[in-house]
Design a protein around this motif. Structure first.
Motif, PDB file in Angstrom:
ATOM      1  N   ASP A 148       0.832  -1.206   0.000  1.00  0.00           N
ATOM      2  CA  ASP A 148       0.000   0.000   0.000  1.00  0.00           C
ATOM      3  C   ASP A 148       0.858   1.245   0.000  1.00  0.00           C
ATOM      4  N   LYS A 149       0.217   2.370  -0.264  1.00  0.00           N
ATOM      5  CA  LYS A 149       0.870   3.678  -0.124  1.00  0.00           C
ATOM      6  C   LYS A 149       0.083   4.440   0.938  1.00  0.00           C
ATOM      7  N   PRO A 150       0.737   5.248   1.758  1.00  0.00           N
ATOM      8  CA  PRO A 150      -0.013   5.962   2.795  1.00  0.00           C
ATOM      9  C   PRO A 150      -0.942   7.004   2.188  1.00  0.00           C
ATOM     10  N   ASP A 168      -4.256   7.884  -9.303  1.00  0.00           N
ATOM     11  CA  ASP A 168      -3.116   7.600 -10.160  1.00  0.00           C
ATOM     12  C   ASP A 168      -2.359   6.376  -9.649  1.00  0.00           C
ATOM     13  N   VAL A 169      -1.339   5.956 -10.386  1.00  0.00           N
ATOM     14  CA  VAL A 169      -0.593   4.741 -10.018  1.00  0.00           C
ATOM     15  C   VAL A 169       0.298   4.979  -8.804  1.00  0.00           C
ATOM     16  N   LEU A 170       0.908   6.158  -8.785  1.00  0.00           N
ATOM     17  CA  LEU A 170       1.915   6.466  -7.768  1.00  0.00           C
ATOM     18  C   LEU A 170       1.364   6.385  -6.349  1.00  0.00           C
ATOM     19  N   THR A 171       0.135   6.859  -6.169  1.00  0.00           N
ATOM     20  CA  THR A 171      -0.372   7.010  -4.799  1.00  0.00           C
ATOM     21  C   THR A 171      -1.532   6.082  -4.449  1.00  0.00           C
ATOM     22  N   VAL A 189      -2.527   0.019 -17.612  1.00  0.00           N
ATOM     23  CA  VAL A 189      -2.703   1.044 -18.661  1.00  0.00           C
ATOM     24  C   VAL A 189      -1.414   1.852 -18.788  1.00  0.00           C
ATOM     25  N   PHE A 190      -0.867   2.243 -17.639  1.00  0.00           N
ATOM     26  CA  PHE A 190       0.342   3.076 -17.615  1.00  0.00           C
ATOM     27  C   PHE A 190       1.522   2.347 -18.250  1.00  0.00           C
ATOM     28  N   VAL A 191       1.727   1.083 -17.820  1.00  0.00           N
ATOM     29  CA  VAL A 191       2.878   0.321 -18.326  1.00  0.00           C
ATOM     30  C   VAL A 191       2.724   0.094 -19.824  1.00  0.00           C
ATOM     31  N   LEU A 196      -0.099  13.387 -14.750  1.00  0.00           N
ATOM     32  CA  LEU A 196       0.638  14.027 -13.659  1.00  0.00           C
ATOM     33  C   LEU A 196       1.729  13.082 -13.124  1.00  0.00           C
ATOM     34  N   ASP A 197       1.433  11.772 -13.091  1.00  0.00           N
ATOM     35  CA  ASP A 197       2.447  10.784 -12.669  1.00  0.00           C
ATOM     36  C   ASP A 197       3.695  10.883 -13.540  1.00  0.00           C
ATOM     37  N   VAL A 198       3.482  11.032 -14.864  1.00  0.00           N
ATOM     38  CA  VAL A 198       4.641  11.114 -15.765  1.00  0.00           C
ATOM     39  C   VAL A 198       5.450  12.367 -15.434  1.00  0.00           C
ATOM     40  N   THR A 205      17.529  14.651 -12.372  1.00  0.00           N
ATOM     41  CA  THR A 205      18.400  14.621 -11.183  1.00  0.00           C
ATOM     42  C   THR A 205      19.524  13.608 -11.406  1.00  0.00           C
ATOM     43  N   ALA A 206      19.167  12.436 -11.940  1.00  0.00           N
ATOM     44  CA  ALA A 206      20.181  11.404 -12.189  1.00  0.00           C
ATOM     45  C   ALA A 206      21.228  11.915 -13.188  1.00  0.00           C
ATOM     46  N   LEU A 207      20.766  12.583 -14.244  1.00  0.00           N
ATOM     47  CA  LEU A 207      21.719  13.079 -15.260  1.00  0.00           C
ATOM     48  C   LEU A 207      22.711  14.064 -14.645  1.00  0.00           C
ATOM     49  N   PRO A 230      18.108   9.137  -6.859  1.00  0.00           N
ATOM     50  CA  PRO A 230      17.289  10.357  -6.897  1.00  0.00           C
ATOM     51  C   PRO A 230      16.125  10.301  -5.901  1.00  0.00           C
ATOM     52  N   VAL A 231      15.464   9.127  -5.811  1.00  0.00           N
ATOM     53  CA  VAL A 231      14.432   8.966  -4.774  1.00  0.00           C
ATOM     54  C   VAL A 231      15.146   8.302  -3.589  1.00  0.00           C
ATOM     55  N   SER A 232      15.704   9.128  -2.714  1.00  0.00           N
ATOM     56  CA  SER A 232      16.573   8.557  -1.675  1.00  0.00           C
ATOM     57  C   SER A 232      15.771   7.715  -0.689  1.00  0.00           C
ATOM     58  N   ARG A 237       5.402  -2.972  -6.509  1.00  0.00           N
ATOM     59  CA  ARG A 237       5.305  -1.544  -6.827  1.00  0.00           C
ATOM     60  C   ARG A 237       6.594  -0.984  -7.392  1.00  0.00           C
ATOM     61  N   ILE A 238       7.459  -1.863  -7.916  1.00  0.00           N
ATOM     62  CA  ILE A 238       8.703  -1.383  -8.532  1.00  0.00           C
ATOM     63  C   ILE A 238       8.364  -0.352  -9.627  1.00  0.00           C
ATOM     64  N   CYS A 239       9.270   0.591  -9.821  1.00  0.00           N
ATOM     65  CA  CYS A 239       9.035   1.669 -10.788  1.00  0.00           C
ATOM     66  C   CYS A 239       8.729   1.096 -12.181  1.00  0.00           C
TER      67      CYS A 239
HETATM   68  C1  HEM Z   1      15.931   7.910 -12.685  1.00  0.00           C
HETATM   69  C2  HEM Z   1      14.654   7.749 -12.861  1.00  0.00           C
HETATM   70  C3  HEM Z   1      13.679   7.150 -11.871  1.00  0.00           C
HETATM   71  C4  HEM Z   1      13.875   6.728 -10.579  1.00  0.00           C
HETATM   72  C5  HEM Z   1      15.145   6.767  -9.739  1.00  0.00           C
HETATM   73  C6  HEM Z   1      12.581   6.217 -10.105  1.00  0.00           C
HETATM   74  C7  HEM Z   1      12.381   5.672  -8.842  1.00  0.00           C
HETATM   75  C8  HEM Z   1      11.161   5.174  -8.411  1.00  0.00           C
HETATM   76  C9  HEM Z   1      10.959   4.571  -7.108  1.00  0.00           C
HETATM   77  C10 HEM Z   1      12.004   4.372  -6.023  1.00  0.00           C
HETATM   78  C11 HEM Z   1       9.637   4.207  -7.038  1.00  0.00           C
HETATM   79  C12 HEM Z   1       8.944   3.520  -5.858  1.00  0.00           C
HETATM   80  C13 HEM Z   1       9.077   1.997  -6.036  1.00  0.00           C
HETATM   81  C14 HEM Z   1       8.570   1.170  -4.873  1.00  0.00           C
HETATM   82  O1  HEM Z   1       7.737   1.623  -4.068  1.00  0.00           O
HETATM   83  O2  HEM Z   1       9.021  -0.004  -4.790  1.00  0.00           O
HETATM   84  C15 HEM Z   1       9.011   4.598  -8.298  1.00  0.00           C
HETATM   85  C16 HEM Z   1       7.687   4.427  -8.604  1.00  0.00           C
HETATM   86  C17 HEM Z   1       7.105   4.867  -9.757  1.00  0.00           C
HETATM   87  N1  HEM Z   1       7.735   5.415 -10.866  1.00  0.00           N
HETATM   88 FE1  HEM Z   1       9.701   5.779 -11.027  1.00  0.00          FE
HETATM   89  N2  HEM Z   1      11.666   6.348 -11.119  1.00  0.00           N
HETATM   90  C18 HEM Z   1      12.289   6.907 -12.204  1.00  0.00           C
HETATM   91  C19 HEM Z   1      11.722   7.155 -13.444  1.00  0.00           C
HETATM   92  C20 HEM Z   1      10.409   6.955 -13.771  1.00  0.00           C
HETATM   93  C21 HEM Z   1       9.833   7.140 -15.087  1.00  0.00           C
HETATM   94  C22 HEM Z   1      10.646   7.532 -16.311  1.00  0.00           C
HETATM   95  C23 HEM Z   1       8.499   6.892 -14.966  1.00  0.00           C
HETATM   96  C24 HEM Z   1       7.426   6.912 -16.022  1.00  0.00           C
HETATM   97  C25 HEM Z   1       7.612   6.954 -17.284  1.00  0.00           C
HETATM   98  C26 HEM Z   1       8.230   6.524 -13.583  1.00  0.00           C
HETATM   99  C27 HEM Z   1       6.987   6.216 -13.069  1.00  0.00           C
HETATM  100  C28 HEM Z   1       6.774   5.707 -11.802  1.00  0.00           C
HETATM  101  C29 HEM Z   1       5.464   5.353 -11.287  1.00  0.00           C
HETATM  102  C30 HEM Z   1       4.123   5.517 -12.010  1.00  0.00           C
HETATM  103  C31 HEM Z   1       5.660   4.801 -10.008  1.00  0.00           C
HETATM  104  C32 HEM Z   1       4.602   4.243  -9.071  1.00  0.00           C
HETATM  105  C33 HEM Z   1       4.478   2.734  -9.264  1.00  0.00           C
HETATM  106  C34 HEM Z   1       3.476   2.088  -8.308  1.00  0.00           C
HETATM  107  O3  HEM Z   1       3.322   2.580  -7.193  1.00  0.00           O
HETATM  108  O4  HEM Z   1       2.898   1.083  -8.704  1.00  0.00           O
HETATM  109  N3  HEM Z   1       9.407   6.563 -12.893  1.00  0.00           N
HETATM  110  N4  HEM Z   1       9.969   5.173  -9.117  1.00  0.00           N
END
Ligand code: HEM
Length: 407
Positions: free
Chosen positions: A91-93, A107-110, A123-125, A217-219, A229-231, A272-274, A344-346
């Motif tokens: 889950d996400k908080p 959205d997917v992120l939250t 859909v997102f993937v 907005l997620d994108v 940030t990584a670059l 970048p996401v420390s 929930r990997i990215c």
């Molecule tokens: C250097 C680039 C990136 C880093 C370091 C990064 C890192 C992360 C991390 C740490 C998470 C959380 C994973 C977890 O909870 O296990 C995440 C989730 C996510 N990222 Fe990335 N990300 C990057 C680029 C991107 C890009 C390019 C996209 C989209 C095109 C993206 C879309 C998402 C989304 C939608 C989630 C949520 C997934 C979910 O909760 O199911 N990220 N990312």
């Protein structure tokens, strides 16, 4: 004492001590009234929490305001959360601020784990490939945070509405697509593809307009700042380490294993996401501790990249450690999870890797890089800037000259 009474005492002692054993909580630093451990987060929480973990261990329980929060600082504990108990911690908080910003968690992120998250994630993937071508209630209303948040949400709406308006009429409905098959091929952006699903062009999948905005907005939030940030960190480390830069420039551009090692090492030193966040969906017995539902989990990827059980000389920038090593950030090596792991990997991992590789390969092969006024690369300031992504505090100002081979 009668044998029955003795037995009853013994039984109560035994059952209460076993209850104590399974119910004990992970070690915690002392808390202050109301704010709990909030004051210990500091400007750069990944560093403050790492320091605390040296005293309280790799699995700590903090209280951020009234919110119980686990903090994970080692690869072995990360493996327990992201693999052994991945489902329980997927889950996400549901934080008030996130609800406001991300369209009520559409959205997917939250989104919390569940059917809606599964649907939006697929859909997102599915449409990510398109990118390749193109405790707050106690304090927030007083310190202006709520007003700033509301203002931010208003600006977000203006921007997102303008984007949607620009694309909405260009995307054909299902009926229009049927009569004119050439309109389908005119779609080329992520937003167009989302709107196409919204207009019924993908049988079996449906999303509403709010989800289109939330996924877009997620994108913006998850993809752009992380990658830039990584670059910046990669270029900073290359300029700080001229020998590494030279070795990279001399590498055969067709294969570039050293580039991959440079990218990995930079992600290890500067994820970048420390810190990324999960939440417990249910009660979990984690390494002998009972974790309550809704406990927030902070996974300190920055600290895990320095876990001395897995990394030699962790403070040293040394891309060579990744040469002839199978350790990668795809979610199987828990000492190295800059993109998370488990369910929930990215989902943007492939796109991020490809775009970063392509950009850095071009920058280092086409140009030579120097600091202005003859400053030495070794002296570059690598202080960090606080934020959700941890960037470089001071802008990286560099002078490119066309590389001799390209001149
Ligand atoms: C250097 C680039 C990136 C880093 C370091 C990064 C890192 C992360 C991390 C740490 C998470 C959380 C994973 C977890 O909870 O296990 C995440 C989730 C996510 N990222 Fe990335 N990300 C990057 C680029 C991107 C890009 C390019 C996209 C989209 C095109 C993206 C879309 C998402 C989304 C939608 C989630 C949520 C997934 C979910 O909760 O199911 N990220 N990312």
């Amino acid at each position: 004492m009668s044998p029955l009474l003795s037995f009853s005492f013994a039984w109560r002692w035994l059952t209460s001590s076993s209850t104590r054993k399974t119910k004990k909580s992970p070690p915690s630093p002392p808390t202050l009234p109301i704010i709990g451990n909030l004051h210990q987060l500091g400007q750069l929480p990944h560093r403050s929490l790492w320091n605390l973990s040296k005293k309280y261990g790799p699995l700590m329980l903090l209280h951020l305001g009234s919110k119980p929060t686990l903090v994970v600082s080692s690869a072995d504990v990360a493996k327990q959360i992201l693999k052994t108990h991945d489902l329980a911690f997927s889950d996400k908080p549901a934080l008030t601020s996130l609800k406001k910003i991300f369209y009520d968690l559409n959205d997917v992120l939250t989104l919390p784990y569940g059917d809606q998250w599964r649907k939006l994630r697929s859909v997102f993937v599915h449409d990510c490939w398109v990118l390749n071508t193109n405790t707050q209630v106690w304090i927030n209303s007083l310190n202006g945070y709520n007003a700033a948040l509301d203002n931010g949400v208003r600006v977000r709406d203006e921007v997102m509405d303008a984007i949607i308006d620009e694309h909405l009429n260009k995307v054909p409905t299902a009926a229009q697509s049927e009569t004119n098959s050439s309109t389908a091929s005119s779609r080329h952006s992520f937003v167009d593809n989302m709107l196409s699903i919204y207009k019924g062009n993908s049988p079996g999948v449906s999303i509403d307009l709010v989800s289109v905005k939330a996924l877009t907005l997620d994108v913006f939030t998850a993809a752009t700042e992380t990658s830039t940030t990584a670059l910046v960190w990669i270029m900073t480390e290359l300029i700080k380490h001229p020998k590494v830069m030279k070795k990279l420039q001399d590498e055969d551009i067709q294969k570039m294993p050293y580039l991959k090692a440079v990218i990995n090492e930079t992600f290890r030193c500067h994820p970048p996401v420390s810190i990324y966040v999960r939440s417990a969906r249910e009660r979990v017995n984690l390494m002998g501790y009972e974790i309550q539902p809704d406990t927030m989990v902070l996974i300190n990827a920055w600290a895990i990249g320095r876990d001395p059980s897995y990394w030699d000389e962790p403070e040293k920038y040394m891309p060579e450690r990744f040469l002839n090593s199978s350790v990668d950030f795809k979610g199987f090596d828990f000492q190295f999870t800059p993109f998370g792991a488990g369910r929930r990997i990215c989902p943007g991992i492939g796109f991020a890797e490809a775009s970063i590789k392509y950009t850095i390969a071009n920058l280092v092969h086409k140009f030579d890089w120097a600091l202005p006024d003859g400053a030495k690369g070794e002296e570059i300031d690598v202080s960090e800037k606080p934020g959700i992504t941890i960037g470089k505090k001071y802008p990286l100002i560099v002078v490119p000259t066309l590389s001799l081979s390209d001149a």
